[in-house]
Design a protein around this motif. Structure first.
Motif, PDB file in Angstrom:
ATOM      1  N   ARG A   1      47.757   5.115  71.410  1.00  0.00           N
ATOM      2  CA  ARG A   1      47.980   4.929  69.981  1.00  0.00           C
ATOM      3  C   ARG A   1      47.752   6.228  69.204  1.00  0.00           C
ATOM      4  O   ARG A   1      48.519   6.579  68.300  1.00  0.00           O
ATOM      5  N   SER A   2      46.693   6.970  69.607  1.00  0.00           N
ATOM      6  CA  SER A   2      46.421   8.235  68.928  1.00  0.00           C
ATOM      7  C   SER A   2      47.544   9.230  69.142  1.00  0.00           C
ATOM      8  O   SER A   2      47.932   9.949  68.215  1.00  0.00           O
ATOM      9  N   VAL A   3      48.062   9.269  70.401  1.00  0.00           N
ATOM     10  CA  VAL A   3      49.172  10.192  70.681  1.00  0.00           C
ATOM     11  C   VAL A   3      50.389   9.837  69.836  1.00  0.00           C
ATOM     12  O   VAL A   3      51.047  10.712  69.260  1.00  0.00           O
ATOM     13  N   GLU A   4      50.689   8.536  69.762  1.00  0.00           N
ATOM     14  CA  GLU A   4      51.832   8.116  68.962  1.00  0.00           C
ATOM     15  C   GLU A   4      51.621   8.452  67.487  1.00  0.00           C
ATOM     16  O   GLU A   4      52.532   8.940  66.808  1.00  0.00           O
ATOM     17  N   GLU A   5      50.394   8.187  66.998  1.00  0.00           N
ATOM     18  CA  GLU A   5      50.138   8.492  65.599  1.00  0.00           C
ATOM     19  C   GLU A   5      50.210   9.989  65.334  1.00  0.00           C
ATOM     20  O   GLU A   5      50.794  10.429  64.345  1.00  0.00           O
ATOM     21  N   LEU A   6      49.602  10.783  66.250  1.00  0.00           N
ATOM     22  CA  LEU A   6      49.650  12.232  66.076  1.00  0.00           C
ATOM     23  C   LEU A   6      51.079  12.751  66.167  1.00  0.00           C
ATOM     24  O   LEU A   6      51.478  13.659  65.418  1.00  0.00           O
ATOM     25  N   LYS A   7      51.838  12.175  67.102  1.00  0.00           N
ATOM     26  CA  LYS A   7      53.239  12.587  67.234  1.00  0.00           C
ATOM     27  C   LYS A   7      54.009  12.273  65.953  1.00  0.00           C
ATOM     28  O   LYS A   7      54.784  13.100  65.449  1.00  0.00           O
ATOM     29  N   ALA A   8      53.781  11.057  65.433  1.00  0.00           N
ATOM     30  CA  ALA A   8      54.474  10.680  64.203  1.00  0.00           C
ATOM     31  C   ALA A   8      54.030  11.548  63.033  1.00  0.00           C
ATOM     32  O   ALA A   8      54.845  12.024  62.239  1.00  0.00           O
ATOM     33  N   LEU A   9      52.700  11.781  62.938  1.00  0.00           N
ATOM     34  CA  LEU A   9      52.215  12.632  61.859  1.00  0.00           C
ATOM     35  C   LEU A   9      52.728  14.054  61.996  1.00  0.00           C
ATOM     36  O   LEU A   9      53.019  14.731  61.002  1.00  0.00           O
ATOM     37  N   GLY A  10      52.850  14.518  63.268  1.00  0.00           N
ATOM     38  CA  GLY A  10      53.416  15.841  63.486  1.00  0.00           C
ATOM     39  C   GLY A  10      54.854  15.917  63.022  1.00  0.00           C
ATOM     40  O   GLY A  10      55.274  16.908  62.403  1.00  0.00           O
ATOM     41  N   GLN A  11      55.632  14.867  63.349  1.00  0.00           N
ATOM     42  CA  GLN A  11      57.019  14.850  62.897  1.00  0.00           C
ATOM     43  C   GLN A  11      57.103  14.825  61.373  1.00  0.00           C
ATOM     44  O   GLN A  11      57.922  15.521  60.773  1.00  0.00           O
ATOM     45  N   VAL A  12      56.223  14.006  60.761  1.00  0.00           N
ATOM     46  CA  VAL A  12      56.243  13.930  59.303  1.00  0.00           C
ATOM     47  C   VAL A  12      55.820  15.269  58.693  1.00  0.00           C
ATOM     48  O   VAL A  12      56.437  15.764  57.749  1.00  0.00           O
ATOM     49  N   SER A  13      54.742  15.863  59.259  1.00  0.00           N
ATOM     50  CA  SER A  13      54.284  17.151  58.737  1.00  0.00           C
ATOM     51  C   SER A  13      55.355  18.216  58.902  1.00  0.00           C
ATOM     52  O   SER A  13      55.565  19.053  58.023  1.00  0.00           O
TER      53      SER A  13
ATOM     54  N   VAL B   1      46.253  -0.380  61.010  1.00  0.00           N
ATOM     55  CA  VAL B   1      47.583  -0.277  60.385  1.00  0.00           C
ATOM     56  C   VAL B   1      47.436   0.144  58.927  1.00  0.00           C
ATOM     57  O   VAL B   1      48.200   0.986  58.427  1.00  0.00           O
ATOM     58  N   VAL B   2      46.450  -0.416  58.223  1.00  0.00           N
ATOM     59  CA  VAL B   2      46.245  -0.049  56.813  1.00  0.00           C
ATOM     60  C   VAL B   2      45.919   1.438  56.699  1.00  0.00           C
ATOM     61  O   VAL B   2      46.472   2.154  55.857  1.00  0.00           O
ATOM     62  N   ASN B   3      45.017   1.935  57.568  1.00  0.00           N
ATOM     63  CA  ASN B   3      44.659   3.354  57.526  1.00  0.00           C
ATOM     64  C   ASN B   3      45.858   4.230  57.847  1.00  0.00           C
ATOM     65  O   ASN B   3      46.058   5.291  57.241  1.00  0.00           O
ATOM     66  N   LEU B   4      46.667   3.796  58.844  1.00  0.00           N
ATOM     67  CA  LEU B   4      47.853   4.573  59.206  1.00  0.00           C
ATOM     68  C   LEU B   4      48.831   4.634  58.039  1.00  0.00           C
ATOM     69  O   LEU B   4      49.381   5.701  57.724  1.00  0.00           O
ATOM     70  N   LEU B   5      49.060   3.498  57.381  1.00  0.00           N
ATOM     71  CA  LEU B   5      49.983   3.475  56.248  1.00  0.00           C
ATOM     72  C   LEU B   5      49.454   4.339  55.091  1.00  0.00           C
ATOM     73  O   LEU B   5      50.237   4.978  54.381  1.00  0.00           O
ATOM     74  N   GLN B   6      48.137   4.378  54.915  1.00  0.00           N
ATOM     75  CA  GLN B   6      47.586   5.236  53.872  1.00  0.00           C
ATOM     76  C   GLN B   6      47.835   6.712  54.188  1.00  0.00           C
ATOM     77  O   GLN B   6      48.104   7.514  53.293  1.00  0.00           O
ATOM     78  N   THR B   7      47.747   7.065  55.486  1.00  0.00           N
ATOM     79  CA  THR B   7      48.052   8.441  55.876  1.00  0.00           C
ATOM     80  C   THR B   7      49.502   8.779  55.576  1.00  0.00           C
ATOM     81  O   THR B   7      49.811   9.846  55.023  1.00  0.00           O
ATOM     82  N   PHE B   8      50.423   7.867  55.926  1.00  0.00           N
ATOM     83  CA  PHE B   8      51.831   8.098  55.633  1.00  0.00           C
ATOM     84  C   PHE B   8      52.056   8.132  54.120  1.00  0.00           C
ATOM     85  O   PHE B   8      52.924   8.880  53.630  1.00  0.00           O
ATOM     86  N   ALA B   9      51.285   7.323  53.379  1.00  0.00           N
ATOM     87  CA  ALA B   9      51.426   7.349  51.925  1.00  0.00           C
ATOM     88  C   ALA B   9      51.041   8.722  51.372  1.00  0.00           C
ATOM     89  O   ALA B   9      51.704   9.257  50.479  1.00  0.00           O
ATOM     90  N   ASN B  10      49.954   9.292  51.923  1.00  0.00           N
ATOM     91  CA  ASN B  10      49.556  10.627  51.477  1.00  0.00           C
ATOM     92  C   ASN B  10      50.632  11.651  51.785  1.00  0.00           C
ATOM     93  O   ASN B  10      50.896  12.561  50.986  1.00  0.00           O
ATOM     94  N   GLN B  11      51.278  11.521  52.958  1.00  0.00           N
ATOM     95  CA  GLN B  11      52.368  12.436  53.302  1.00  0.00           C
ATOM     96  C   GLN B  11      53.535  12.251  52.349  1.00  0.00           C
ATOM     97  O   GLN B  11      54.192  13.219  51.953  1.00  0.00           O
ATOM     98  N   SER B  12      53.807  11.005  51.974  1.00  0.00           N
ATOM     99  CA  SER B  12      54.890  10.746  51.032  1.00  0.00           C
ATOM    100  C   SER B  12      54.592  11.386  49.683  1.00  0.00           C
ATOM    101  O   SER B  12      55.475  11.991  49.054  1.00  0.00           O
TER     102      SER B  12
END
Length: 854
Positions: A442-454, A590-601
């Motif tokens: 899960r961490s790898v997927e989240e980091l990968k997604a955050l990396g793509q977003v960043s 999931v809530v924490n992950l969505l908050q991270t994506f919200a900050n990126q948005s």
């Protein structure tokens, strides 16, 4: 039999009214006792002060009345006086001394034989002594004693009054409490108790009074419902009784047949193989293994039952059991101690075999007494489960009769214990490995997604691309069915969809036709509260307030959604919403992950907004800078022409071209010429700056000697140095190479730095030093002036910036000298900086390539 009969006796019943009376009376008594103590202390203090005052008054009266008769040795008068003092009922003793000898003494009858020292030692009396002065001389002393008995009498009186008051209040409270509790609590409960007793004795039709509207009435209604459930349960039990009896007879027959068919050795081998098989087939579930170990331990050792208990802190909790004896419920625990067999096995970390537990209860196992008397087991065997010498549990087997276990049976239980430990360890390791693997995945997927977003945020300013990447990855990682990023319009306080993923056209059209307002729906509520909002069930009107969107979402099959606000320093930017077709709450991950994506948005939206603002400001600044440069160039040119004419005419007048000039006028002309040249230098600085900003300043590259440049500058500033009586030190090492660059501009830089050093230095010296290494000159100009603060060091190289920018500054200038010097040094490919601290002078450094070829 006596013990069992005593256990069946009904426990003592305590009256509610009596408890209420006791509690209330206790509180009242405490309050009254505290009040009484305060009153008694205050009265005692007051009486004590009064006694002190009365004794002091008597002493002062004696000091005034006794000097003359005492001096004249008139014992009658002195005796009568102290006799009168004893008329105060609290004064018990009085003595008058003359020259340390007793002159007269009076005391109450019970104190006739007492000396003054006796009263001084006793806390029951207040004693005071005073000197008697006559005609300026010491005529003697008076000693008075006052009794504190009145204080004791007052305390006894207060206590008696308060005790009487307490008794009256307690009686009143008791009568009121008995009336209230018996009328409204005890009698209804007794009725309910009688009904419950009839039901317990089998009368399921007993009357239950449910007329009361208070908590007891609610309890009676619930009891009535329970009675109906008991009726249904008894009927079901009667129906299944026959089936259970048949099943029990069949089970006993099968067990008996198997016992006769297999040998003890084959049973042990089979049991061991079965446990190993369960271990291999249940790598993630320990319960089947423990159940198998308990069953085989009881069966192969001919025990009445078997239990497996596991250590949980300071408790042993039942994990598995097998047998017909009553035992603990699964998960129930008992404290670990040496006072019962299994506890001792865990504490001592060894097998405990008790042949007859009933014979050793009082001496060895007192904590097992209650359980043994309840179940009646006799022979007991407990073996600890040890992992690397640390106990993690135990196996317990028991027999109802006194029949010790054989050595083979004990070894078999130890083998089962080792297998149970292996199984527990395997499950623990496997579960930890699985949890760690899931967490890492899960961490790898989240980091990968955050990396793509960043990467998307940092690689492009296309807002649509970045937000699309964010919403797609948010939907994928949250396991939802669709998502949307809303943008917020502060003017209208409305949300409109900016990018979507798997969002139906019907829903998009509905939102665009009537945008979501602040406080409406999940996204509006989340933005208003600045916190994520979940809707576990969209169909629940209490959960989802957007009534016009609920039918569309329900028709499309969506049941739950999560909205996270997009905030920038508490300012609403928009919202991120995901939804799914299953009802229920979203996990915290999931809530924490969505908050991270919200900050990126938010970052992407802010980057796009800032980029637009920066582009607009850049165009405005370029236009303003162009106009400024053009204005400065034009004005500098227009100012230089008349100023040169003024300087020329002034010089001609000073050189007597137009005849002789008086000395006073000559001095004025010199000051005019000096100010004019200073003004010309300022205009030239402005013109140079405008050329640099317009990119029109070019270097005239020629070979030059840095040594000659420094010497020329020092010669030019020598009059200024002599005028301020400063020392000028120059360090020019031999062998400095011939350089190539713009000699005039480099001279301008050094002259500016040295001139500033002289201008801001009142006492001390100016130092100029040049070194060369690796094809680079390092030039420094130092002074012993006031120094520059760290804050000013960051701004002095800016345009029109000065260390002292106030209107009362003592040093003049435009603040362009260091700016022009910095630009000239940088055009040569060098760097300039300052090192300084307040009160310790300043050193300006700059580097120059020895040769510039372009």
């Amino acid at each position: 039999m006596e013990n069992r009969s005593s256990q069946n006796k009904s426990p003592k019943v305590y009256s509610i009214s009596r408890r209420f009376i006791y509690a209330f009376n206790g509180v009242v008594i405490l309050i009254l006792v505290a009040f009484a103590l305060v009153v008694i202390l205050m009265n005692t203090s007051k009486i004590e002060s009064g006694l002190e005052q009365r004794l002091s008054n008597a002493l002062r009266l004696a000091e005034k009345s006794l000097p003359t008769p005492l001096w004249k040795l008139d014992k009658v008068v002195v005796g009568d006086f102290i006799e009168s003092l004893l008329l105060d009922e609290s004064l018990v003793y009085a003595k008058v001394l003359r020259e340390d000898r007793v002159f007269a003494t009076r005391a109450l009858a019970e104190f006739q034989q007492k000396d003054f020292s006796y009263f001084e030692r006793s806390p029951q009396f207040i004693v005071k002594t005073a000197d008697i002065i006559y005609d300026g001389k010491n005529a003697g002393k008076v000693q008075l004693v006052m009794s504190r008995a009145i204080i004791k009498q007052e305390v006894i009186s207060s206590i008696t009054s308060i005790i009487g008051l307490m008794i009256l209040i307690i009686v009143a409270i008791s009568i009121a409490s008995v009336f209230i509790t018996r009328r409204y609590v005890s009698r209804p409960l007794l009725k309910l108790q009688n009904s419950a007793a009839l039901i317990a004795h089998g009368d399921l039709e007993a009357y239950i009074d449910t007329s009361s509207n208070d908590e007891i009435g609610s309890l009676a209604k619930d009891f009535n419902v329970m009675r109906e459930s008991i009726k249904d349960l008894i009927g079901a039990l009667r129906e299944s009784k026959g089936k259970l009896e048949d099943y029990s007879r069949n089970l006993e027959q099968k067990v008996e047949e198997r016992t006769h068919e297999l040998t003890v050795a084959l049973e042990q081998q089979t049991a061991t193989s079965e446990i190993l098989r369960v271990i291999s087939s249940s790598p993630t579930d320990i319960q089947p293994v423990l159940d198998a170990v308990a069953e085989n331990s009881a069966r192969l050792c001919a025990a009445s039952d078997a239990q497996i208990l596991r250590v949980d802190g300071n408790l042993l909790r039942l994990a598995a059991s097998y047998g017909v004896m009553r035992t603990l419920s699964r998960g129930e625990g008992r404290p670990i101690s040496r006072g019962w067999v299994t506890g001792r096995a865990v504490v001592d970390r060894k097998t405990i075999h008790v042949h007859d537990l009933a014979a050793e209860l009082e001496t060895e196992f007192p904590d097992a007494k209650t359980m043994q008397m309840l179940m009646g087991h006799r022979t007991t065997l407990a073996t600890p489960l040890l992992r690397e010498g640390i106990p993690i549990g135990a196996i317990l087997i028991r027999r109802m009769e006194v029949r010790p276990f054989s050595e083979k049976q004990i070894e078999l239980v130890k083998t089962f214990a080792d297998q149970a430990v292996i199984a527990i360890e395997n499950v623990r390791l496997f579960q930890e490995l699985q949890a760690r693997t899931r967490e890492l995945a899960r961490s790898v997927e989240e980091l990968k997604a955050l990396g793509q977003v960043s990467q998307a945020v940092s690689s492009t300013l296309n807002l649509e691309t970045v937000l699309t990447t964010i919403v797609v990855r948010a939907v994928e990682l949250s396991g939802t069915d669709g998502g949307v990023v809303y943008e917020y319009d502060e003017a209208t306080q409305e949300f409109s969809p900016r990018v979507t993923h798997h969002m139906d056209e019907e829903l998009i059209e509905a939102v665009q036709a009537a945008p979501i307002r602040l406080g409406e729906g999940a996204v509006g509520r989340g933005a208003a509260s600045r916190a994520p909002v979940q809707v576990p069930d969209i169909l629940d009107e209490r959960e989802y307030s957007a009534t016009r969107l609920r039918p569309i979402l329900a028709r499309l099959g969506y049941r739950s959604l999560l909205a996270v606000p997009l905030l920038r320093e508490e300012r609403i930017v928009g919202g991120l919403v995901v939804w799914r077709q299953e009802p229920g709450k979203f996990s915290a991950e999931v809530v924490n992950l969505l908050q991270t994506f919200a900050n990126q948005s938010v970052l992407a939206i802010e980057n796009a907004r800032l980029f637009r603002e920066i582009e607009e400001k850049r165009r405005e600044l370029e236009e303003a800078n162009r106009h400024k440069s053009q204005f400065l160039a034009n004005m500098s040119h227009e100012l230089r022409t008349p100023l040169n004419a003024i300087l020329g005419y002034t010089e001609m007048i000073a050189d007597h071209i137009y005849g002789e000039v008086p000395e006073k006028i000559r001095d004025v002309l010199v000051r005019v010429q000096k100010s004019g040249r200073h003004l010309l230098d300022l205009i030239n600085d402005v013109l140079d700056l405008s050329k640099i900003e317009a990119g029109q300043l070019t270097l005239s590259l020629n070979e030059y000697s840095i040594k000659e440049v420094v010497q020329a500058v020092c010669t030019a500033v020598e009059p200024m140095v002599m005028e301020k009586k400063l020392a000028l030190e120059v360090a020019l090492p031999p062998g400095l190479p011939i350089a190539k660059g713009d000699e005039r501009r480099i001279t301008q830089v050094i002259l500016n730095l040295v001139g500033n050093a002289i201008k801001f230095t009142e006492v001390g010296k100016i130092s100029v030093q040049v070194t060369a290494s690796d094809g680079t000159f390092l030039v420094s100009v130092s002074d012993t002036g006031p120094g520059i603060s760290e804050a000013d060091q960051q701004k002095i190289f800016g345009e029109f910036a000065q260390g002292d920018s106030s209107s009362t500054r003592k040093k003049g200038g435009t603040g362009l000298g260091l700016t022009i010097a910095k630009r000239i040094v940088e055009l040569h490919g060098g760097r300039i900086w300052v090192e300084s601290s307040l009160g310790k002078g300043s050193t300006f450094w700059f580097t120059l390539p020895v040769r510039i070829e372009r």
